[in-house]
Design a protein around this motif. Sequence first.
Motif, PDB file in Angstrom:
ATOM      1  N   GLY A   1      -4.328  -3.333   5.703  1.00 58.55           N
ATOM      2  CA  GLY A   1      -2.969  -2.929   6.049  1.00 58.55           C
ATOM      3  C   GLY A   1      -2.878  -2.075   7.282  1.00 58.55           C
ATOM      4  O   GLY A   1      -1.795  -1.572   7.620  1.00 58.55           O
ATOM      5  N   ASN A   2      -3.963  -1.903   8.003  1.00 59.64           N
ATOM      6  CA  ASN A   2      -3.951  -1.092   9.215  1.00 59.64           C
ATOM      7  C   ASN A   2      -3.457  -1.913  10.403  1.00 59.64           C
ATOM      8  O   ASN A   2      -3.832  -3.094  10.551  1.00 59.64           O
ATOM      9  CB  ASN A   2      -5.350  -0.552   9.515  1.00 59.64           C
ATOM     10  CG  ASN A   2      -5.870   0.324   8.397  1.00 59.64           C
ATOM     11  OD1 ASN A   2      -5.154   1.187   7.894  1.00 59.64           O
ATOM     12  ND2 ASN A   2      -7.117   0.095   7.992  1.00 59.64           N
ATOM     13  N   PRO A   3      -2.617  -1.334  11.271  1.00 56.96           N
ATOM     14  CA  PRO A   3      -2.097  -2.084  12.426  1.00 56.96           C
ATOM     15  C   PRO A   3      -3.217  -2.433  13.401  1.00 56.96           C
ATOM     16  O   PRO A   3      -4.137  -1.637  13.624  1.00 56.96           O
ATOM     17  CB  PRO A   3      -1.090  -1.117  13.053  1.00 56.96           C
ATOM     18  CG  PRO A   3      -1.521   0.244  12.593  1.00 56.96           C
ATOM     19  CD  PRO A   3      -2.096   0.064  11.232  1.00 56.96           C
ATOM     20  N   ILE A   4      -3.098  -3.637  13.963  1.00 56.81           N
ATOM     21  CA  ILE A   4      -4.111  -4.095  14.922  1.00 56.81           C
ATOM     22  C   ILE A   4      -3.569  -3.911  16.340  1.00 56.81           C
ATOM     23  O   ILE A   4      -2.634  -4.591  16.765  1.00 56.81           O
ATOM     24  CB  ILE A   4      -4.452  -5.571  14.675  1.00 56.81           C
ATOM     25  CG1 ILE A   4      -4.969  -5.777  13.254  1.00 56.81           C
ATOM     26  CG2 ILE A   4      -5.467  -6.064  15.705  1.00 56.81           C
ATOM     27  CD1 ILE A   4      -5.157  -7.241  12.881  1.00 56.81           C
TER      28      ILE A   4
ATOM     29  N   LYS B   1       0.843  -1.182   0.000  1.00 52.17           N
ATOM     30  CA  LYS B   1       0.000   0.000   0.000  1.00 52.17           C
ATOM     31  C   LYS B   1       0.891   1.249   0.000  1.00 52.17           C
ATOM     32  O   LYS B   1       0.959   1.990   0.978  1.00 52.17           O
ATOM     33  CB  LYS B   1      -0.925  -0.011   1.223  1.00 52.17           C
ATOM     34  CG  LYS B   1      -1.803  -1.249   1.343  1.00 52.17           C
ATOM     35  CD  LYS B   1      -2.720  -1.377   0.135  1.00 52.17           C
ATOM     36  CE  LYS B   1      -3.704  -2.534   0.351  1.00 52.17           C
ATOM     37  NZ  LYS B   1      -3.058  -3.842   0.338  1.00 52.17           N
ATOM     38  N   THR B   2       1.604   1.433  -1.070  1.00 51.33           N
ATOM     39  CA  THR B   2       2.573   2.523  -1.137  1.00 51.33           C
ATOM     40  C   THR B   2       1.990   3.740  -1.835  1.00 51.33           C
ATOM     41  O   THR B   2       1.091   3.616  -2.685  1.00 51.33           O
ATOM     42  CB  THR B   2       3.846   2.068  -1.882  1.00 51.33           C
ATOM     43  OG1 THR B   2       4.754   3.161  -1.969  1.00 51.33           O
ATOM     44  CG2 THR B   2       3.506   1.614  -3.305  1.00 51.33           C
ATOM     45  N   ASN B   3       2.493   4.905  -1.489  1.00 53.39           N
ATOM     46  CA  ASN B   3       2.084   6.133  -2.175  1.00 53.39           C
ATOM     47  C   ASN B   3       3.213   6.687  -3.038  1.00 53.39           C
ATOM     48  O   ASN B   3       3.176   7.843  -3.446  1.00 53.39           O
ATOM     49  CB  ASN B   3       1.607   7.181  -1.172  1.00 53.39           C
ATOM     50  CG  ASN B   3       2.726   7.661  -0.267  1.00 53.39           C
ATOM     51  OD1 ASN B   3       3.737   6.972  -0.101  1.00 53.39           O
ATOM     52  ND2 ASN B   3       2.555   8.832   0.333  1.00 53.39           N
ATOM     53  N   VAL B   4       4.224   5.867  -3.297  1.00 52.54           N
ATOM     54  CA  VAL B   4       5.331   6.272  -4.154  1.00 52.54           C
ATOM     55  C   VAL B   4       5.248   5.507  -5.468  1.00 52.54           C
ATOM     56  O   VAL B   4       5.179   4.269  -5.480  1.00 52.54           O
ATOM     57  CB  VAL B   4       6.697   6.009  -3.492  1.00 52.54           C
ATOM     58  CG1 VAL B   4       7.831   6.420  -4.421  1.00 52.54           C
ATOM     59  CG2 VAL B   4       6.791   6.751  -2.169  1.00 52.54           C
ATOM     60  N   VAL B   5       5.224   6.261  -6.576  1.00 58.82           N
ATOM     61  CA  VAL B   5       5.175   5.665  -7.907  1.00 58.82           C
ATOM     62  C   VAL B   5       6.427   6.108  -8.658  1.00 58.82           C
ATOM     63  O   VAL B   5       6.732   7.306  -8.725  1.00 58.82           O
ATOM     64  CB  VAL B   5       3.922   6.109  -8.685  1.00 58.82           C
ATOM     65  CG1 VAL B   5       3.898   5.475 -10.075  1.00 58.82           C
ATOM     66  CG2 VAL B   5       2.664   5.757  -7.914  1.00 58.82           C
ATOM     67  N   VAL B   6       7.160   5.126  -9.209  1.00 61.56           N
ATOM     68  CA  VAL B   6       8.343   5.418 -10.002  1.00 61.56           C
ATOM     69  C   VAL B   6       8.060   5.012 -11.442  1.00 61.56           C
ATOM     70  O   VAL B   6       7.749   3.843 -11.714  1.00 61.56           O
ATOM     71  CB  VAL B   6       9.593   4.694  -9.477  1.00 61.56           C
ATOM     72  CG1 VAL B   6      10.782   4.934 -10.396  1.00 61.56           C
ATOM     73  CG2 VAL B   6       9.916   5.167  -8.061  1.00 61.56           C
TER      74      VAL B   6
ATOM     75  N   CYS C   1       7.769   3.660   8.596  1.00 60.29           N
ATOM     76  CA  CYS C   1       6.390   3.847   9.052  1.00 60.29           C
ATOM     77  C   CYS C   1       6.367   4.635  10.362  1.00 60.29           C
ATOM     78  O   CYS C   1       7.402   4.951  10.956  1.00 60.29           O
ATOM     79  CB  CYS C   1       5.716   2.495   9.251  1.00 60.29           C
ATOM     80  SG  CYS C   1       5.519   1.551   7.722  1.00 60.29           S
ATOM     81  N   ASP C   2       5.134   4.922  10.801  1.00 57.85           N
ATOM     82  CA  ASP C   2       4.951   5.620  12.061  1.00 57.85           C
ATOM     83  C   ASP C   2       5.641   4.858  13.192  1.00 57.85           C
ATOM     84  O   ASP C   2       5.616   3.616  13.239  1.00 57.85           O
ATOM     85  CB  ASP C   2       3.462   5.760  12.356  1.00 57.85           C
ATOM     86  CG  ASP C   2       3.195   6.634  13.571  1.00 57.85           C
ATOM     87  OD1 ASP C   2       3.198   6.067  14.686  1.00 57.85           O
ATOM     88  OD2 ASP C   2       3.007   7.848  13.396  1.00 57.85           O
ATOM     89  N   ALA C   3       6.268   5.573  14.102  1.00 58.43           N
ATOM     90  CA  ALA C   3       7.070   4.953  15.169  1.00 58.43           C
ATOM     91  C   ALA C   3       6.273   3.971  16.017  1.00 58.43           C
ATOM     92  O   ALA C   3       6.832   3.008  16.560  1.00 58.43           O
ATOM     93  CB  ALA C   3       7.662   6.053  16.061  1.00 58.43           C
ATOM     94  N   LYS C   4       4.957   4.168  16.120  1.00 58.66           N
ATOM     95  CA  LYS C   4       4.152   3.311  16.976  1.00 58.66           C
ATOM     96  C   LYS C   4       3.947   1.924  16.385  1.00 58.66           C
ATOM     97  O   LYS C   4       3.671   0.970  17.109  1.00 58.66           O
ATOM     98  CB  LYS C   4       2.796   3.952  17.241  1.00 58.66           C
ATOM     99  CG  LYS C   4       2.872   5.240  18.051  1.00 58.66           C
ATOM    100  CD  LYS C   4       1.490   5.811  18.277  1.00 58.66           C
ATOM    101  CE  LYS C   4       1.550   7.094  19.093  1.00 58.66           C
ATOM    102  NZ  LYS C   4       0.201   7.673  19.312  1.00 58.66           N
ATOM    103  N   HIS C   5       4.051   1.800  15.064  1.00 59.42           N
ATOM    104  CA  HIS C   5       3.798   0.485  14.470  1.00 59.42           C
ATOM    105  C   HIS C   5       4.764   0.178  13.327  1.00 59.42           C
ATOM    106  O   HIS C   5       4.419  -0.509  12.373  1.00 59.42           O
ATOM    107  CB  HIS C   5       2.342   0.385  13.971  1.00 59.42           C
ATOM    108  CG  HIS C   5       1.881   1.591  13.223  1.00 59.42           C
ATOM    109  ND1 HIS C   5       2.244   1.852  11.917  1.00 59.42           N
ATOM    110  CD2 HIS C   5       1.086   2.618  13.622  1.00 59.42           C
ATOM    111  CE1 HIS C   5       1.669   2.964  11.535  1.00 59.42           C
ATOM    112  NE2 HIS C   5       0.972   3.465  12.553  1.00 59.42           N
ATOM    113  N   GLN C   6       5.982   0.704  13.424  1.00 59.78           N
ATOM    114  CA  GLN C   6       6.971   0.395  12.398  1.00 59.78           C
ATOM    115  C   GLN C   6       7.591  -0.986  12.655  1.00 59.78           C
ATOM    116  O   GLN C   6       7.626  -1.486  13.779  1.00 59.78           O
ATOM    117  CB  GLN C   6       8.065   1.471  12.370  1.00 59.78           C
ATOM    118  CG  GLN C   6       8.840   1.582  13.650  1.00 59.78           C
ATOM    119  CD  GLN C   6       9.814   2.751  13.647  1.00 59.78           C
ATOM    120  OE1 GLN C   6      10.804   2.715  14.349  1.00 59.78           O
ATOM    121  NE2 GLN C   6       9.544   3.783  12.875  1.00 59.78           N
TER     122      GLN C   6
END
Length: 797
Positions: free
Chosen positions: A699-702, A32-37, A783-788
């Motif tokens: 893809g959301n952390p549980i 689930k990326t927001n980077v397109v090359v 990712c965010d520090a809480k769920h990386q």
Amino acid sequence: MPQRITHLKLTNFRGATQPVTVKFTPEKGGLKTNVVVIFGENGTGKSTIVDALDVVGNASFGSLLRPGIQAPQKHVASLTKDAQSVEVELTTKAGHTCKAKLSGKTVVLTAGSPDTIMPEIRVLRRRDLLQLIEATPAKRYEAIQEFIAVTGVDNAEAALRTDCNTVEKLFNNAESARAQAEKTLRALWEQEKQSGEPDSDPLAWATYRAAESTGDLQDQLDKLAKGHAAMQQVAAIVTQWQNAQTNYIKEKSTLDAAETALQDLNQGANERSSDLISLLSSAERYLALPADPSTCPLCDNGVQADELRLRIQSQLEQLQTSRSLLQKLSDAQIRLKTAADENVRCNRETVRVAKVLTTHFASYEPAAVGTLSLDWKAHEAELAVAEPSDTTSASIVALSERLMAISEAVGSEHESLQTRLTVYNNIKTQARLLNESTAEVARLNTSLERLRGACTLVVNKRREFVQTILDDIIGEVNTLYQAIHPGEKIGLHRLEMDDVKRASLEQQATFEDKSGVVPQAYFSESHLDTFGFCLWLALAKRDNPKQIVLVLDDVFTSVDAQHFRRISDLLAAQASNFQQVIVATHNRLWHDYYKISGAGVHLLKLERWTLARGLRPHEDQILIAELALALEADIFDRQAVASKAGVLLENVLDNLAAYYECSLKYRPGRGHTLGDLLRTTKKLFQEAKVQRVRRDAQGNPIAPHLEENWIKIALKRHHEKLDAIKLIRNEVGAHFNSLGNDWSDNDVREFGQAAYDLAEALACQQCGHMPKNLRADHRGCGCDAKHQTRLFPLSLN
């Protein structure tokens, strides 16, 4: 909130000679990326895609907006179509759409529905980057203006400047009018000032003069003009009377001569001859053609008209001389009567005009007329009872002759009075103009000072606002810059608005221990490129970046492989701040880095462009995805699996060796082998482990705060398994070697699967990156520090 772009459909737009849809999300699952090359060699259509994003996102003609192209709208359509057929449609993840079409010289955007929300699209091209680092301060300001736009303030400032210019012109005109009025009034003062009048100030003198009444002067001028006109009228009618007298005498003499001639002719003649001529003439006229009487009008007897006409003509010829004299006598009598009537009229008119003259001069006598010493009351009384006659007219002629002798003096007196009145009026006019223009100058000066004050206030506030933004981003620019150039004594020192110029941006940098240097004089080309990029990125981050889609169009051309990797890592780390990051590049080094590293990107590739086929984009799998497909293929390609697994494995181990600073045996002229990398990372793998949070289908952390929701993966077994079968890398996947025949397909499949499992274990399932960022006791992904995803240990002792 705006969503990232999922599809971009191009119809007859630039290189899209055939309709094509570019998909910005993986077709089948994936990260689930927001980077397109977007990778494509030169001429494959990268600029077409970027320009399409620009046209639908900003109604801009993108790369066509350059000095060499005067009418960019003419070049938007593909070679085989016209501008009216061009269409670009953008679709977001939320299903919102927006279409762009051409209408004349402009781009018309049409939203799919009233509630459509589109992301902001910010495009950075190579030439924009050069503007940030190499252009003049004014052009540099233009390059960042979209990030620090204060449209309302700019509009207010522009309106204030327009008002200032308008009022300044009015003020200058009023000042010129005031100066001219003052100059004219001073000249009058110097020329007309008399003793006893104010002599210190022209305006005080003019005020003094203006207080005088000009009514008497105007009354005198009017009376003098009336008297002078009466004199002219009398002179004119006298001339008419004299002409009438002369004409009467001449006509009387003519009549007397005609009578005498007729008397001489008729002496001794029949007394009735004159009457006979008259009778015959009358009869001739009676019988004149076309009349043809048959009887005599007197006796009523029959007559022969033709015969009678002949007889009358014969007798008249005999009496012609008498007839001529009679005609002359008749004409003279008529003219004498006319002359007599004219004489009577002139006598009457002469008396009338003379009465007007005497009555006027009896009440007002000009100085020049007074020199004649005439008793105008007496003349007025005489004419009041006088009858029109030659005698009366003769006396009036004498009076007129005396008046005409002083006519020039009366005219001079009139001219003198007129000049005096004109001077008085001019003094009043110039004094009024001076007072009015002085008041107008004061009023406009007050308005101008207020407008200038307001303009200065707005300009200062705008500069303070912009300067605050520039000051705020310096730290961010340097943070980003250090991520690309770690440990280098180089960075941004100051971004400064020019105090004099309205829109001008000065740059100052640090180099080694020196601050305030000009970066263009000290930085290398690659340092300047990355410096401009970091500045642009820091500006883009400062205001609602989650609404922004960043597009980089072949920005970097001068950086080496090491810096490419750092820039890629930087983009990966910063991508979460934005809605989406789209990178278009022709650099295969960058493409291969993303493909091999398995970094969290959606990789697109453009195949060779042709006029017939147009753009040919397709999804390009990263190496780990290609390996997974090769492992699952119905027809197993052992060499492809061994090769892809080996390349993937070498990349993973090489990165780990670099992160943990593992020592490697120096090999001049070539890189390290898979065996080298496995040996040097053996100690690391003895204790290495990965922790990642469980995620749902989206893809959301549980519940990452619960320990039981964290998966723990030990990596030692992966290393041991790979170390045992590492020879497959070369003997099957790289070189021709008869020993490769000893490895079965299952062995090769096992090697490929082990490499895949290791890469899968190390990579974050959300961002796709291997944990490398230093944390308190571990390394983390982007990712965010809480769920990386976490990699232990932090370092090797």
